[in-house]
Design a protein around this motif. Structure first.
Motif, PDB file in Angstrom:
ATOM      1  N   VAL A   9      -4.851  18.525   4.714  1.00 35.69           N
ATOM      2  CA  VAL A   9      -3.456  18.749   4.330  1.00 35.69           C
ATOM      3  C   VAL A   9      -3.125  20.221   4.117  1.00 35.69           C
ATOM      4  O   VAL A   9      -1.995  20.550   3.759  1.00 35.69           O
ATOM      5  CB  VAL A   9      -3.108  17.972   3.037  1.00 35.69           C
ATOM      6  CG1 VAL A   9      -3.328  16.491   3.226  1.00 35.69           C
ATOM      7  CG2 VAL A   9      -3.909  18.490   1.850  1.00 35.69           C
ATOM      8  N   MET A  10      -4.079  21.117   4.337  1.00 32.13           N
ATOM      9  CA  MET A  10      -3.874  22.522   3.989  1.00 32.13           C
ATOM     10  C   MET A  10      -2.647  23.135   4.664  1.00 32.13           C
ATOM     11  O   MET A  10      -1.781  23.716   4.007  1.00 32.13           O
ATOM     12  CB  MET A  10      -5.120  23.337   4.336  1.00 32.13           C
ATOM     13  CG  MET A  10      -4.961  24.833   4.111  1.00 32.13           C
ATOM     14  SD  MET A  10      -4.662  25.268   2.390  1.00 32.13           S
ATOM     15  CE  MET A  10      -6.342  25.238   1.771  1.00 32.13           C
ATOM     16  N   GLU A  11      -2.543  23.016   5.982  1.00 33.63           N
ATOM     17  CA  GLU A  11      -1.435  23.651   6.701  1.00 33.63           C
ATOM     18  C   GLU A  11      -0.087  23.075   6.282  1.00 33.63           C
ATOM     19  O   GLU A  11       0.856  23.817   5.982  1.00 33.63           O
ATOM     20  CB  GLU A  11      -1.622  23.497   8.209  1.00 33.63           C
ATOM     21  CG  GLU A  11      -0.539  24.205   9.016  1.00 33.63           C
ATOM     22  CD  GLU A  11      -0.805  24.169  10.508  1.00 33.63           C
ATOM     23  OE1 GLU A  11       0.032  24.707  11.262  1.00 33.63           O
ATOM     24  OE2 GLU A  11      -1.841  23.610  10.926  1.00 33.63           O
ATOM     25  N   SER A  12       0.021  21.748   6.248  1.00 31.33           N
ATOM     26  CA  SER A  12       1.286  21.120   5.863  1.00 31.33           C
ATOM     27  C   SER A  12       1.595  21.367   4.388  1.00 31.33           C
ATOM     28  O   SER A  12       2.762  21.476   3.999  1.00 31.33           O
ATOM     29  CB  SER A  12       1.245  19.616   6.150  1.00 31.33           C
ATOM     30  OG  SER A  12       0.134  19.002   5.534  1.00 31.33           O
ATOM     31  N   LEU A  13       0.558  21.490   3.568  1.00 31.44           N
ATOM     32  CA  LEU A  13       0.738  21.771   2.148  1.00 31.44           C
ATOM     33  C   LEU A  13       1.365  23.148   1.938  1.00 31.44           C
ATOM     34  O   LEU A  13       2.359  23.290   1.208  1.00 31.44           O
ATOM     35  CB  LEU A  13      -0.607  21.695   1.433  1.00 31.44           C
ATOM     36  CG  LEU A  13      -0.641  22.125  -0.031  1.00 31.44           C
ATOM     37  CD1 LEU A  13       0.167  21.164  -0.880  1.00 31.44           C
ATOM     38  CD2 LEU A  13      -2.074  22.199  -0.531  1.00 31.44           C
ATOM     39  N   LEU A  14       0.822  24.159   2.582  1.00 32.34           N
ATOM     40  CA  LEU A  14       1.351  25.514   2.430  1.00 32.34           C
ATOM     41  C   LEU A  14       2.749  25.634   3.032  1.00 32.34           C
ATOM     42  O   LEU A  14       3.584  26.402   2.546  1.00 32.34           O
ATOM     43  CB  LEU A  14       0.402  26.518   3.081  1.00 32.34           C
ATOM     44  CG  LEU A  14      -0.965  26.659   2.394  1.00 32.34           C
ATOM     45  CD1 LEU A  14      -1.852  27.628   3.149  1.00 32.34           C
ATOM     46  CD2 LEU A  14      -0.806  27.102   0.945  1.00 32.34           C
ATOM     47  N   ARG A  15       3.011  24.860   4.086  1.00 31.94           N
ATOM     48  CA  ARG A  15       4.352  24.846   4.672  1.00 31.94           C
ATOM     49  C   ARG A  15       5.357  24.267   3.672  1.00 31.94           C
ATOM     50  O   ARG A  15       6.487  24.755   3.543  1.00 31.94           O
ATOM     51  CB  ARG A  15       4.353  24.025   5.959  1.00 31.94           C
ATOM     52  CG  ARG A  15       5.649  24.139   6.766  1.00 31.94           C
ATOM     53  CD  ARG A  15       5.693  23.158   7.921  1.00 31.94           C
ATOM     54  NE  ARG A  15       4.486  23.174   8.703  1.00 31.94           N
ATOM     55  CZ  ARG A  15       3.708  22.117   8.906  1.00 31.94           C
ATOM     56  NH1 ARG A  15       4.014  20.958   8.362  1.00 31.94           N
ATOM     57  NH2 ARG A  15       2.629  22.208   9.648  1.00 31.94           N
ATOM     58  N   GLU A  16       4.938  23.234   2.962  1.00 26.01           N
ATOM     59  CA  GLU A  16       5.804  22.616   1.950  1.00 26.01           C
ATOM     60  C   GLU A  16       6.050  23.573   0.785  1.00 26.01           C
ATOM     61  O   GLU A  16       7.172  23.708   0.292  1.00 26.01           O
ATOM     62  CB  GLU A  16       5.161  21.327   1.439  1.00 26.01           C
ATOM     63  CG  GLU A  16       6.049  20.475   0.562  1.00 26.01           C
ATOM     64  CD  GLU A  16       7.061  19.653   1.327  1.00 26.01           C
ATOM     65  OE1 GLU A  16       7.989  19.116   0.692  1.00 26.01           O
ATOM     66  OE2 GLU A  16       6.940  19.549   2.566  1.00 26.01           O
ATOM     67  N   ILE A  17       5.003  24.250   0.349  1.00 28.95           N
ATOM     68  CA  ILE A  17       5.127  25.201  -0.754  1.00 28.95           C
ATOM     69  C   ILE A  17       6.077  26.338  -0.390  1.00 28.95           C
ATOM     70  O   ILE A  17       6.841  26.829  -1.232  1.00 28.95           O
ATOM     71  CB  ILE A  17       3.735  25.753  -1.131  1.00 28.95           C
ATOM     72  CG1 ILE A  17       2.893  24.646  -1.788  1.00 28.95           C
ATOM     73  CG2 ILE A  17       3.845  26.951  -2.069  1.00 28.95           C
ATOM     74  CD1 ILE A  17       1.453  25.037  -2.054  1.00 28.95           C
ATOM     75  N   ALA A  18       6.056  26.751   0.875  1.00 25.12           N
ATOM     76  CA  ALA A  18       6.914  27.848   1.330  1.00 25.12           C
ATOM     77  C   ALA A  18       8.397  27.519   1.190  1.00 25.12           C
ATOM     78  O   ALA A  18       9.239  28.423   1.147  1.00 25.12           O
ATOM     79  CB  ALA A  18       6.585  28.195   2.781  1.00 25.12           C
ATOM     80  N   LYS A  19       8.743  26.236   1.108  1.00 28.73           N
ATOM     81  CA  LYS A  19      10.141  25.842   0.919  1.00 28.73           C
ATOM     82  C   LYS A  19      10.656  26.268  -0.453  1.00 28.73           C
ATOM     83  O   LYS A  19      11.854  26.451  -0.644  1.00 28.73           O
ATOM     84  CB  LYS A  19      10.292  24.325   1.060  1.00 28.73           C
ATOM     85  CG  LYS A  19      10.001  23.784   2.447  1.00 28.73           C
ATOM     86  CD  LYS A  19      10.141  22.274   2.464  1.00 28.73           C
ATOM     87  CE  LYS A  19       9.839  21.685   3.831  1.00 28.73           C
ATOM     88  NZ  LYS A  19       9.965  20.202   3.837  1.00 28.73           N
ATOM     89  N   PHE A  20       9.745  26.415  -1.413  1.00 36.92           N
ATOM     90  CA  PHE A  20      10.144  26.731  -2.781  1.00 36.92           C
ATOM     91  C   PHE A  20      10.077  28.226  -3.088  1.00 36.92           C
ATOM     92  O   PHE A  20      10.568  28.671  -4.123  1.00 36.92           O
ATOM     93  CB  PHE A  20       9.254  25.971  -3.771  1.00 36.92           C
ATOM     94  CG  PHE A  20       9.205  24.492  -3.522  1.00 36.92           C
ATOM     95  CD1 PHE A  20      10.360  23.730  -3.549  1.00 36.92           C
ATOM     96  CD2 PHE A  20       8.007  23.853  -3.241  1.00 36.92           C
ATOM     97  CE1 PHE A  20      10.325  22.368  -3.311  1.00 36.92           C
ATOM     98  CE2 PHE A  20       7.958  22.486  -3.004  1.00 36.92           C
ATOM     99  CZ  PHE A  20       9.126  21.744  -3.033  1.00 36.92           C
ATOM    100  N   GLY A  21       9.451  29.000  -2.209  1.00 35.20           N
ATOM    101  CA  GLY A  21       9.333  30.434  -2.448  1.00 35.20           C
ATOM    102  C   GLY A  21       8.052  30.981  -1.844  1.00 35.20           C
ATOM    103  O   GLY A  21       7.381  30.313  -1.058  1.00 35.20           O
TER     104      GLY A  21
END
Length: 227
Positions: A9-21
């Motif tokens: 889930v690393m790539e999709s996780l960091l992509r999701e986090i990038a939505k918040f800042g």
């Protein structure tokens, strides 16, 4: 700050986090002398995540939890950050989430759908990592196209828990005279009532799509009206 998570889930996780800042500090905790951690090494370089070594001193005890909590408090007291992302399915971080929020910072939690409710509720927003493969846009800023019909889903129409949550959120933000609410405002209220709310859990990419599928709402552009 990552603990007890999967390489998948690393790539999709960091992509999701990038939505918040912007994630200025990215750390993952574990015993890197363990051969089972070898699969992480390339990913850490690719995504600039700093591995934090924590030896397993006692069998059956997870010493990485304590290390993560200490580091999180150190970062909190620098007063340089607006929020924290805690990636774990462990309820041991519940108190940490509460403490960070007491300082006025936002806490985003990430974990499996089996994550204890205590930790889920302690976060301002909790995202189930099982849903991260679904490609979706920012829910708060979406605009639903009016001319695209969405079929009413009988499963969601009969989901009493979901319908109650949607109605309660709608009732909380509509005015006395106007029964129409902005889609983004409704989404924010839903997250206040349930930090783990996510349309992707109901096989919908966007909130507007989910509202239409219940048959309870009329969605026109960014405006939502309860029937």
């Amino acid at each position: 700050m990552l603990n007890n998570t999967s390489t998948k889930v690393m790539e999709s996780l960091l992509r999701e986090i990038a939505k918040f800042g912007t994630a200025y500090v990215k750390r993952i905790y574990g015993d890197w002398t363990n051969p089972q951690m070898n699969t992480w090494k390339k990913l850490l370089n690719d995504f600039a995540v700093l591995p934090i070594q924590q030896f397993s001193y006692t069998t059956g005890k997870n010493s990485t939890d304590t290390a993560l909590i200490i580091d999180a408090m150190d970062l909190l007291y620098t007063d340089k950050f607006d929020g924290f992302c805690i990636v774990s399915s462990d309820s041991d971080f519940t108190r940490l989430a509460h403490r960070i929020r007491q300082n006025g910072l936002v806490v985003y939690g990430f974990g499996k759908k089996t994550t204890p409710k205590a930790f889920v509720s302690a976060c301002d927003r909790f995202i189930c990592t099982d849903l991260l493969d679904v490609d979706t846009e920012n829910l708060g800023n979406e605009i639903v196209q009016e001319n695209i019909p969405v079929e009413i889903n009988n499963t969601q129409k009969k989901d009493k828990k979901l319908n109650k949550l949607l109605k309660n959120a709608s009732d909380s933000v509509v005015g006395d005279d106007d029964k129409t609410v902005n889609l983004g405002t409704l989404n924010q209220q839903l997250l206040k009532l349930d930090s783990s709310f996510d349309p992707r859990a109901y096989h919908c990419k966007k909130l507007g799509e989910l509202l239409k599928s219940t048959g309870l709402f009329i969605v026109e552009g960014n405006n939502v009206t309860l029937k």
